[in-house]
Structures are given as C-alpha cells and as structure tokens.
Design a protein around this motif. Structure first.
Motif, PDB file in Angstrom:
ATOM      1  N   ASN A   1     -15.087 102.879 -12.637  1.00  0.00           N
ATOM      2  CA  ASN A   1     -14.710 103.619 -12.039  1.00  0.00           C
ATOM      3  C   ASN A   1     -14.902 103.075 -10.504  1.00  0.00           C
ATOM      4  O   ASN A   1     -15.710 102.194  -9.976  1.00  0.00           O
TER       5      ASN A   1
ATOM      6  N   SER B   1     -22.130 103.153  -3.821  1.00  0.00           N
ATOM      7  CA  SER B   1     -20.844 103.178  -3.137  1.00  0.00           C
ATOM      8  C   SER B   1     -21.229 104.963  -2.636  1.00  0.00           C
ATOM      9  O   SER B   1     -19.816 104.778  -1.816  1.00  0.00           O
TER      10      SER B   1
ATOM     11  N   VAL C   1     -14.777 112.382  -4.421  1.00  0.00           N
ATOM     12  CA  VAL C   1     -16.041 111.646  -4.403  1.00  0.00           C
ATOM     13  C   VAL C   1     -16.919 112.727  -4.153  1.00  0.00           C
ATOM     14  O   VAL C   1     -18.108 112.451  -4.790  1.00  0.00           O
TER      15      VAL C   1
ATOM     16  N   ARG D   1     -14.296 103.495  -6.691  1.00  0.00           N
ATOM     17  CA  ARG D   1     -13.692 103.738  -5.352  1.00  0.00           C
ATOM     18  C   ARG D   1     -13.595 102.810  -4.166  1.00  0.00           C
ATOM     19  O   ARG D   1     -14.622 101.987  -3.026  1.00  0.00           O
TER      20      ARG D   1
ATOM     21  N   SER E   1     -11.530 108.800  -5.661  1.00  0.00           N
ATOM     22  CA  SER E   1     -12.536 107.802  -6.923  1.00  0.00           C
ATOM     23  C   SER E   1     -11.559 107.841  -8.337  1.00  0.00           C
ATOM     24  O   SER E   1     -10.065 108.818  -8.749  1.00  0.00           O
TER      25      SER E   1
END
Ligand code: NAD
Length: 367
Positions: free
Chosen positions: A111, A257, A286, A113, A272
């Motif tokens: 993931n 995050s 997000v 971000r 993201s």
C-alpha cells in the motif's frame, strides 16, 4: 505542448462504492473519457457494485462476479465503501469486507500512500509552513499480513473471564516482498528508506529489521535507516521533511499514514495505491464514504483524481500522463478554486466544478 503517447489497451474497472464514492468516481470517469478523446490512450472502462451498494443489490459486499471482473481488469479504481445504513450488520457482512476481500484475493500486499503538500494549500496544514513546504513523503504499508490477519484471533472465555487475542506474525517472504517494493520506490526518489518497527519489544519486528538489512545489500544506492514506531510518530510531526520513503507493517502503517495525511491539510487530497507483485493495483482515496456530506456536491474529488494519476504511474508505467494529471490539479488549486473542505469562507466549488476545472487545466497542458 505536452504529449501523451499511445499505449497498449487497458481495461479499467470502476467500483464507486457508497456515499461520496459515486460523486468522486463520476469525476474520475469524466477525466478518463477526456483523456481517451484527446489523447491516443486506449482505455476500456467497466463498472461494478461493491460495499453497501452490492449488499443492497446482491446481498453481499463483494459479489463473486465483481471479484472476477477485478481479477480480469488491468487496474481498479475504488471510491469508498460503508455508511450508517449498513452499520448494524454483522462485521463479516459489512461493506468494508469488500475492501479486505479485494486486497486479499488480488494479493495487493503493498500500500503506497504519498503525503505531498500542494503548495497552494500550505495554510490548510496543521503544521507551520516552514515544516511542511515542499513536503513529499511516500509511506509504504504492508497490507495483507501482520496483526490484522494473523491467526489465532478472537475473544474467548478463560478462567471465567473474556480474553481477546490477535497474533502479530510475518514470515520472511512477506517481509522481503514489501522490502523490495520499498527499495525500488526509494531508488526512483531521493534514495532514502526508513524502516519503522518496534524491534526493541516485538520479536516479529526484530525479524523485520533483520530481513530489511539483508535485502538492503541488493540496493547499495539506497540509504536504509531504522526507527522505532513511537519515535517515527513523533518525528512525523516534528521534522516530517527528514523522511523520503517510509516502509512499515500493516498496523504501524495504518496509524502513521493517517498522521502524515493531516500534514497535507485535508483528507480529501490523499490518494493511495495497493499493488500486487506484478504492479497490478487498486487505486483509491484514503478517505471513506463521508456520509455526512454525501449527495450535497461538497466532496473533494482531488484524492480520487490523484488516485487516477497513481494508476497511470504504478500500474501502467505511464509517468507522463500521471505527471500531467498531478500538474493539472496543482494548477487548478493555484487558480484559487477550493471545495468546501479546503475553503476558508462560505463560497466553494462543487465536486463537479472542481472536476471540470482539473480537466480544463489538463486541456491547457495538452495544448
Ligand atoms: P470519512 O473519511 O468518510 O470522513 C471523515 C471526515 O472527512 C468527514 O467529516 C467527511 O465529510 C470528511 N471527508 C472525507 N472525504 C472527504 C472528501 N473527499 N471531501 C471532503 N470531505 C471529506 O471517515 P468516517 O466518517 O470515519 O467513515 C465514513 C464511512 O466510510 C464508514 O462507514 C467507514 O467505515 C467508511 N470508510 C471507508 C473507507 C474506504 O472505503 N477505503 C475508508 C475509511 C472509512
């Protein structure tokens, strides 16, 4: 004049979800249609229902037909799922299960971000301008392992009282594959990688640190440092610009995050990417479905549009189109246009006005 090159055909699945998911996805679809009309990009777009919308239509948050569509797509754009209408459902049947189902079925273990401060939004950050000007951090969170998935788990009765249990577990393979994603990302940026753990207390993160050090030998051009998670949380608000790429496990990444998100002003700005080992991915803002503002034209579509940019960058390796979309967003903000979440007074642009303006900025960039 900026140019977008022709590309191989791409199959994109749109999953708007619930609440503002529909409103922001409509702007993403407008953007993709514009790109198809004005450039040589060859995109095929299909849509599917997930989350509460799928529960209402099919009785389950992630119908197998939609999962099949997702498996066949080259990339997936997701709006957001969830809302008060489905909150009373059993946890296993709630809209949010669609996200976990997609992530685990498609093995979207990485993931990404980015926390980038758009300069025109400096005043919206919770930190002082000198701490956040030119902020550009990439947080990489392991997404399909760690304590959120470890077995055994549950609540049971022991000696006449309730006991809750979760298991924090990573194997070497899981750590190695996220480490490679992080080192490769650092190579494309400022070549600094900070791995965040709690190796002074948790054996599983002691292993995490060891494996990161081993993988580092394959990336001599990247400077690897380690930081305990409590210190990392503090440093993110003390001196955020010391970070370039941060890599960490599922739970620490979830928390860090969100801290990084606030540095950039509004949650409505943050995209993201969740990637598999081949770079196929699901791209989503997000934020959640924001039921409090759904249907009012108040949703900021920029996190969704920036997620489209991430799709071009990470799944299609098309940095040019990604840069153009990001530049169009920056130019739109520089003109002073603000959605309700960013506005400092009572006037604001609606979701579709903001989307139209980004397309107008993109049209100028394409010349
Ligand atoms: P949220 O992110 O939906 O909203 C938090 C606050 O931010 C709200 O005040 C909302 O109005 C505002 N906000 C969020 N996105 C915005 C945007 N694009 N523009 C302007 N303002 C925006 O979080 P929540 O209220 O805790 O959750 C609402 C629902 O969303 C819940 O059902 C939750 O489970 C779900 N959720 C889904 C995801 C996802 O689909 N990935 C992520 C988080 C939460």
């Amino acid at each position: 004049m900026a140019k977008v090159n022709s590309s191989s055909p791409r199959n994109i699945l749109l999953l708007p979800g619930d609440g503002i998911g529909h409103e922001i996805m409509a702007e993403a679809e407008k953007l993709l249609n514009f790109l198809m009309q004005k450039t040589a990009l060859d995109l095929t777009i299909s849509t599917g229902a997930v989350g509460g919308a799928a529960i209402d239509q099919f009785g389950e948050p992630l119908p197998s037909s939609v999962l099949m569509q997702a498996k066949h797509a080259d990339a997936i754009l997701l709006g957001a799922v969830g809302g008060p209408k489905w909150e009373a459902l059993d946890i296993a049947k709630r809209p949010e299960k669609a996200l976990l189902g997609l992530r685990s079925s498609l093995e979207l273990f990485a993931n990404l971000r980015p926390a980038i401060l758009a300069e025109p939004l400096m005043a919206a950050s919770s930190l002082k301008p000198d701490l956040v000007s030119n902020l550009d951090i990439l947080i990489i969170r392991e997404l399909t392992g760690g304590i959120y998935f470890g077995q055994p788990r549950g609540v049971s009765i022991e000696n006449g009282e309730r006991v809750g249990l979760n298991t924090y577990r990573y194997n070497e393979t899981e750590i190695k594959r996220i480490a490679h994603v992080a080192f490769k990302a650092a190579q494309k940026r400022n070549k600094r990688l900070c791995s965040v753990d709690k190796a002074n207390v948790l054996e599983v993160t002691e292993l995490w640190r060891e494996v990161l050090n081993e993988v580092a030998e394959e990336y001599p051009d990247v400077e690897l440092t380690h930081m305990y998670v409590d210190n990392a949380a503090m440093q993110l608000v003390r001196q955020p610009k010391q970070f370039d790429v941060v890599v960490t496990g599922n739970m620490f990444g979830d928390i860090l995050s969100d801290i990084a998100a606030m540095l950039t002003g509004s949650i409505g700005m943050l995209p993201s990417a969740s990637l598999d080992v081949n770079g196929k991915g699901m791209f989503e803002p997000v934020h959640g479905s924001a039921p409090d503002i759904a249907g009012q034209g108040k949703a900021n579509p920029l996190a969704m549009l920036l997620s489209v940019a991430m799709m071009f960058r990470y799944s299609f390796n098309d940095h040019n189109t990604a840069n153009l979309i990001e530049q169009a967003v920056t130019n739109t903000l520089a003109q002073g246009l603000r959605t309700a979440d960013l506005s400092e007074n009572d006037t604001y642009a609606t979701t579709s006005e903001m989307g139209d303006s980004v397309i107008a900025s993109l049209e100028k960039l394409l010349g």
